[in-house]
Scaffold this motif. Structure first.
Motif, short mmCIF file in Angstrom:
data_model
loop_
_atom_site.label_atom_id
_atom_site.label_comp_id
_atom_site.label_asym_id
_atom_site.label_seq_id
_atom_site.Cartn_x
_atom_site.Cartn_y
_atom_site.Cartn_z
N PRO B 198 0.79 -1.23 0.00
CA PRO B 198 0.00 0.00 0.00
C PRO B 198 0.83 1.28 0.00
CG PRO B 198 -0.81 -1.54 1.65
CD PRO B 198 0.44 -2.14 1.09
N GLY B 254 -2.46 9.25 4.78
CA GLY B 254 -2.84 8.26 3.76
C GLY B 254 -3.08 6.90 4.40
N PHE B 256 -5.42 4.04 2.37
CA PHE B 256 -5.65 3.14 1.22
C PHE B 256 -6.01 1.74 1.68
CE2 PHE B 256 -2.22 6.20 0.40
CZ PHE B 256 -2.98 7.11 -0.31
N TYR B 370 -6.90 -3.30 -0.01
CA TYR B 370 -6.10 -2.17 -0.47
C TYR B 370 -6.92 -1.46 -1.53
CZ TYR B 370 -2.67 0.28 -3.36
OH TYR B 370 -2.01 1.23 -4.10
#
Ligand SMILES: Cc1cc2nc3c(=O)[nH]c(=O)nc-3n(C[C@H](O)[C@H](O)[C@H](O)COP(=O)(O)OP(=O)(O)OC[C@H]3O[C@@H](n4cnc5c(N)ncnc54)[C@H](O)[C@@H]3O)c2cc1C
Ligand code: FES
Ligand code: FES
Lengths: 266, 791, 159
Positions: B198, B254, B256, B370
């Motif tokens: 990721p 972040g 994801f 993901y």
């Protein structure tokens, strides 16, 4: 990082002295290879000897005969140098393709060649141009300087002071970068010099090497098609998750062809 | 309508702190007297732990403690869990072998946690970790996805014979087989959906604090869903009772997907903090992230499509082996099943679909959701099949798609694989995409490219995704262990500004801006006076977090419901203030007005009255705060068509993306600037999967692509600028009509790019290249095709 | 083992203790509390840590604090002047050049260096310049737009 002592000597003699006395001491130039290595704990040093204090190792001098680049001159300075761009544009282009801007602002020619990473760019430039490495002890022709993977002719305590480049008639460097690291999977430096044509390849093998067959073909006729038929053997070429030996061998021919075309064109 | 209303490209209010370096990411936090954790990780993919000797490590200056799995177990700390039980073909539940936060008897992947060393400084902890002596007996490793469940492979878990976690199916095999035997045409493809790492740029981290006085734990962690983390850590792992555990996810750099899961590191940090009575901080180094963040994808698939003589789809048959890694991560089991196979209908009226999936354990890092999670894999199956069928039938690929699209007047449309699509207009999105991508001019561009020695190709991806996870009842009936509703509290402060407390979490999605836009619009308050509170279990109502493009469709629906409640209550207060019956009060633009009169009162005044109830209805509670929980009625179904155009240099095999166009239907758009940004980011992750990224294990289970030196992260010069447009078919199923936009790019792009690559390479006889289509792979494919042609 | 390091950070002279092995980024974050400079990798590739040393962009994760003795360091915290955002910061905001914001400080510092050298960079030049700055969120589209606009604005400001 493991612990170490930091020193910033004022003279090359003092630096050499530390290196001789302390077995686990190492020079630091731009630190762009040394510090990542230390961070990952891949090396344990007693002393880091910073060359940053030695101003006379920094700078570019151009004459009719050649260009001399001080060991502590950054890739960025070489790439931006009007003198280099004029005399050997291929070398400025090579320096401009090393790493990223922040790396180029710190990394040096002396550090790069002393480290002799098999995928580094400068070794191809030095061998391709038939440069001479000036050390604290002697002058070493590029052909004799790069001995093997991460191995050079430098002796313990010997420090690179500068590199002298003769000016070629024409030259170009073509790099096929590793998609992840952006080092060279294959980089080919082609130069037509006073002493004949030189073709130097980095990235493909354990150490920079020349391709005599291509040099001979180009000596006859300096044109892209001269190298198209020349392929190099795959024995001893690097193999990794990004490129097989066969692919590397193929790329040597392609990059050589493109370098010749660029040398003629520019 | 103001410049800050729904639909406007309002600039983000979160930016100021980030562009001035004043954000608060996890590693920016420290606690007085804190210690640092370094994990001893397995260097082997598979080994027995014979002995762990701490003596030397404990002598390292600055080492505070060395803790192992045996001590963790002795303290009755439970193992990490998987929250979704998949039932196999035979009705049996999946195998979920114990997943200890610190290994006890065996290690099962490189990077598996063996011990933790706590130090006064990070360097001391690391020195200590190096000094821990672990004696291993190495075992052969099962690494390969396709063969992990075949006889004779090394076995990971006694509980899972043949490394099989489950063998699951959906659809009617017999009917599908029959359709295939009667079909005029069929294509069959075999491919790998490559494993991805990721790589959120902020590494995972945890800072655990235990207050010996109150017995309260505080965990700062890089989480997309702090409440879920708290629930799992308390209810299942047993670190602390839920009310004694506060989980804070501050600015998160972040996610994801990779920051959904509850991992070993934060579990151990909490436990260690109590054990040593001091705060414990851990921040992953990137090389740790590579081995310890749950990876994504990793399927090996055989897929077939059957059509009649006119190219009408009759049936699809798919088999997938899905690599789950060494242990089941938090939602791992659901990703290659319910998030994948239920999307195999795509945008088409394929009447019959069968898919079976073998989920296998291997000696690799656990695999979980993901970005896109299952849906990129499904889209890849469908869209590659369609493209190859078009080539086989010599029908233009856009035309073949049109022949099979679910038509705009056919919604709601129930697919053969569970989902009921609520709405959409696939034709229109495609039509717009053809225009935006200038498909009409492609032939000329291809001819020009040929003159330059380049192979040019164009590829489509008409994807659909199920977002806005998820109706709790549906999730429950399919084995999910949780409800997937969302929550929101709207609190008016006495001075008239508003705090919105929500259960979602923004780690790039811009909730602070978009949620405020919705509230400002709905309640007629100035945009600037709305504050969004997220990421702290002590300050927000229980919520399920942010993933699966659910924050708008589910989270904002909760906000919208809470706003309705505020208006309802406001009418009562206003009615009293204006001496009218509540049912005679209307609310518009922030004002309560007696219908048909000019008697009105602003919502801020109503708020003040609610808190300073000197003149207040007797039967009404003071306060102006409402909470709503929203459980969606269905998934939402964003869909669209992406068109990729590539140029390949056949001499080196290098692929360049020269054009990329996307037309998506995300329903109502709250903020087009932010939506476009989400699409851009998704596209590049998809391009990364198609051309650049791939986690590579060697036969011994060492991760050969364990750093940015070998794992190709997409960089700015790998991609062009994009042409991104939208069409709007509002979802009828939620109050705002939104569908979700967070994953579309990552879902659509791999198929679009790979279809373009295959289109370009068809000219030189290449029929297959796997992802990532690296220069080396493309060059090899061209060379092999040439060799074959020469024979 | 600790040594004293004196340098100028964001225009202020500072002195702090550091071990020889202390990286500049650690010194900034831990000793000076300037946590705007981030760490995103351990191989000197992501660029989340970019600061300026004597005016040029450098990865603060790949230089020792002791190497910065006597130098002028500018971090993201020092970019805005007198409460006014630097044109590059403004451009990132205007063009939605950030999502999670983690790569952003390094991106902006790197972009400011580019703008100094090249007031009108082309899209290709911007993309090539960003080789050492990785962003996982934005797909670079808006970062590139922001940098082109920010370079222009920085230039206009200087006149
Ligand atoms: C992200 C990144 C990307 C990179 N990409 C590339 C690339 O594409 N191509 C490429 O070629 N390189 C690349 N590099 C390496 C970079 O060029 C380094 O600058 C270079 O290899 C080392 O130079 P340095 O000055 O930083 O040396 P240092 O790291 O300081 O030193 C390297 C070695 O050389 C020795 N040394 C240094 N100076 C001398 C001297 N004067 N005499 C004797 N020994 C000396 C040191 O003791 C040390 O062993 C990259 C580096 C990074 C971090
Ligand atoms: S932290 Fe990644 S380059 Fe410095
Ligand atoms: S904005 Fe998140 S990494 Fe760039």
């Amino acid at each position: 990082m493991y612990e170490f002592e930091y020193q910033k000597p004022k003279t090359l003699a003092a630096a050499a002295d530390v290196l001789k006395k302390k077995k686990d001491a190492k020079l630091m130039a731009g630190g762009m290879t040394l510090i990542p290595t230390l961070k990952l704990r891949l090396a344990k040093l007693s002393h880091v000897v910073d060359l940053a204090g030695m101003k006379d190792l920094v700078g570019i001098k151009a004459t009719k005969a050649g260009v001399t680049i001080g060991a502590m001159t950054t890739h960025g300075a070489v790439a931006a140098s009007a003198a280099v761009k004029k005399a050997i544009p291929a070398l400025a282009h090579l320096a401009d393709g090393i790493g990223d801007p922040a790396v180029r602002n710190r990394g040096t020619i002396g550090g790069s060649i002393s480290n002799n990473d098999p995928a580094a760019d400068y070794p191809a430039g030095l061998v391709g141009l038939g440069a001479t490495v000036v050390t604290t002890q002697r002058k070493i022709p590029a052909d004799k300087f790069f001995l093997g993977m991460f191995e050079t002719a430098l002796k313990r305590g010997e420090i690179v002071k500068a590199v002298e480049f003769p000016i070629p008639k024409r030259a170009a460097y073509m790099k096929f970068p590793n998609p992840a690291s952006r080092y060279a999977i294959v980089g080919v430096f082609v130069a037509e010099t006073a002493d004949g044509v030189r073709v130097a390849v980095t990235g493909a093998g354990g150490c920079v090497f020349r391709v005599p067959e291509m040099e001979a073909a180009l000596a006859k006729k300096f044109a892209p098609e001269s190298v198209v038929g020349v392929s190099i053997p795959t024995d001893g070429l690097n193999e990794d998750i990004h490129a097989s030996a066969e692919y590397r061998a193929h790329l040597v021919t392609v990059m050589a062809k493109r370098a010749v075309a660029a040398a003629i064109g520019g | 309508m103001t410049d800050m209303s729904i639909g406007r490209a309002v600039k983000r209010t979160e930016d100021l702190r980030f562009i001035t370096g004043k954000g608060h990411y996890l590693d920016d936090f420290s606690r007085p007297h804190q210690t640092y954790a370094a994990f001893v990780r397995s260097p082997h993919a598979h080994a027995e732990i014979k002995k762990i000797n701490k003596t030397k490590a404990l002598k390292v200056p600055g080492v505070v403690a060395v803790l192992t799995g045996d001590e963790l177990a002795a303290d009755k700390i439970g193992t990490l869990i998987c929250g979704w039980v998949i039932k196999g073909k035979d009705g049996s539940p999946h195998k979920a072998p114990p997943h200890p936060a610190l290994a006890t008897k065996k290690v099962r992947y490189v990077g598996d946690h063996v011990a933790v060393v706590i130090g006064e400084t990070l360097d001391a902890a690391k020195d200590g970790a190096e000094a821990v002596e672990v004696e291993y007996r190495t075992l052969p490793a099962a690494v390969d996805t396709a063969s992990a469940h075949k006889p004779g492979q090394p076995q990971l878990h006694a509980e899972a014979p043949n490394n099989l976690c489950y063998d699951w199916e959906i659809g009617d095999r017999a009917k599908v087989d029959a359709a295939f035997s009667g079909a005029a045409h069929a294509v069959k493809l075999q491919f790998v959906n490559n494993r991805l790492v990721p790589n959120a740029i902020e590494p995972r981290a945890a800072l655990a604090d235990y207050d010996t006085g109150s017995g309260e734990f505080t965990l700062y962690t890089t989480s997309q869903n702090p409440h879920v983390a708290r629930l799992v850590l308390s209810a299942f792992i047993g670190i602390a009772p839920e009310h004694k555990l506060r989980v804070i996810a501050p600015d998160v750099g972040g996610g994801f997907g990779s920051k959904i899961f509850i991992y070993a590191e934060e579990t151990v940090a909490l436990w260690a903090a109590r054990k040593i009575g001091r705060p414990v901080k851990w921040t992953a180094e990137r090389s740790e992230s590579f081995v310890s963040d749950a990876h994504g994808r990793d399927h090996v698939t055989t897929a077939e499509l059957a059509t009649d003589k006119d190219g009408k789809f009759l049936a699809m048959r798919v088999n997938t082996v899905a690599n789950l890694g060494a242990y089941l991560s938090t939602f791992a089991s659901a990703v290659p099943t319910y998030l994948y196979a239920t999307l195999l209908a795509g945008q088409y009226k394929t009447p019959l679909i069968y898919c079976d999936v073998q989920g296998v354990f291997t000696n690799t890092t656990p695999v979980d959701a993901y970005r896109g999670a299952g849906r990129p894999e499904a889209t890849y199956v469908v869209e590659r099949l369609v493209e190859e069928m078009a080539a086989k039938l010599k029908i233009a690929p856009d035309e073949l798609r049109r022949r099979n699209f679910v038509q705009a007047n056919e919604f709601p449309y129930t697919t053969p694989v569970i989902h009921q699509y609520d709405c959409g207009d696939f034709q229109r999105a495609q039509r717009e995409a053809l225009r935006v991508a200038d498909v009409a001019g492609f032939a000329q561009r291809k001819a020009d490219a040929k003159k330059r020695g380049k192979l040019r190709g164009l590829g489509y991806s008409s994807y659909i995704e199920a977002c806005g996870i998820a109706p709790s009842a549906a999730v429950g009936s399919l084995g999910g262990g949780v409800g997937l509703w969302e929550s929101a509290t709207i609190r008016f402060n006495p001075t008239g500004n508003v705090s919105i407390h929500v259960g979602t979490h923004s780690h790039g999605q811009s909730h602070q801006t978009t949620f405020a836009q919705v509230v400002a619009d709905r309640l007629g308050v100035p945009f600037e006076s709305v504050e969004i509170v997220e990421g702290d279990t002590a300050r927000t109502p229980f919520g399920m977090g942010t993933y699966g493009s659910r924050s708008a469709a589910v989270g904002l629906s909760a906000v919208s419901k809470a706003a309705d409640k505020i208006v309802e209550k406001g009418k009562k207060i206003a009615g009293h203030l204006l001496e009218a019956a509540p049912q005679d009060i209307e609310f518009r633009d922030g004002k309560f007005r007696v219908m048909g009169t000019d008697k009105e009162v602003g919502i801020a005044q109503v708020a003040f009255a609610a808190y300073v109830p000197h003149n207040y209805p007797k039967d009404l509670e003071p306060g102006f705060e409402e909470t709503a929980f929203y459980d969606p009625l269905n998934f939402s179904f964003p869909a669209g068509t992406h068109v990729a155009e590539v140029e390949i240099d056949p001499e080196t095999g290098t692929t360049e993306i020269v054009n990329y166009s996307a037309v998506d239907d995300f329903g109502t758009i709250i903020n087009p600037m932010i939506v476009e940004g989400q699409v851009h980011g998704g596209i590049v992750q998809g391009v990364g999967q198609a051309l650049l990224e791939g986690a590579v294990y060697d036969a011994d289970g060492q991760l050969a692509s364990g750093s940015y030196m070998d794992y190709t992260m997409p960089r700015a010069d790998n991609v062009p600028s994009f042409k991104v447009e939208t069409i709007v078919v509002p979802s009828p199923l939620n109050p705002l009509g939104v569908k979700g936009c967070g994953e579309a790019g990552a879902i659509a792009a791999p198929a679009a790019v790979m279809n373009a690559v295959h289109d370009a390479l068809r000219a030189v006889g290449v029929d297959k290249v796997e992802m990532p289509a690296t220069p080396h792979r493309v060059w090899s494919a061209i060379r092999n095709a040439k060799k074959k042609a020469a024979k | 083992m600790d040594v004293n390091v004196s340098l100028t950070v964001n225009g202020k002279k500072v002195t702090g203790k550091a071990e020889p092995r202390t990286l500049l980024v650690q010194f900034l974050r831990e000793t000076l509390g300037l946590t705007g400079t981030h760490v995103g990798c351990d191989t000197s590739q992501c660029g989340a840590c970019v600061v300026h040393i004597d005016g040029v962009s450098v990865k603060s994760c790949t230089i020792l604090a002791v190497q910065c003795e006597g130098k002028k360091v500018t971090t993201i915290e020092g970019l805005a002047k007198d409460g006014k955002l630097h044109p590059m910061q403004q451009a990132f905001h205007e063009n939605h050049g950030l999502q999670c914001g983690f790569c952003t400080p390094g991106m902006i510092m790197s972009a400011v260096d580019l703008a100094k050298r090249n007031p009108k960079p082309s899209e290709t030049e911007v993309r090539e310049w960003l080789e050492g700055n990785i962003c996982r969120c934005t797909g670079y589209h808006n970062i590139v737009k922001a940098i082109m606009a920010g370079a222009q604005a920085s230039h206009d400001l200087k006149g």
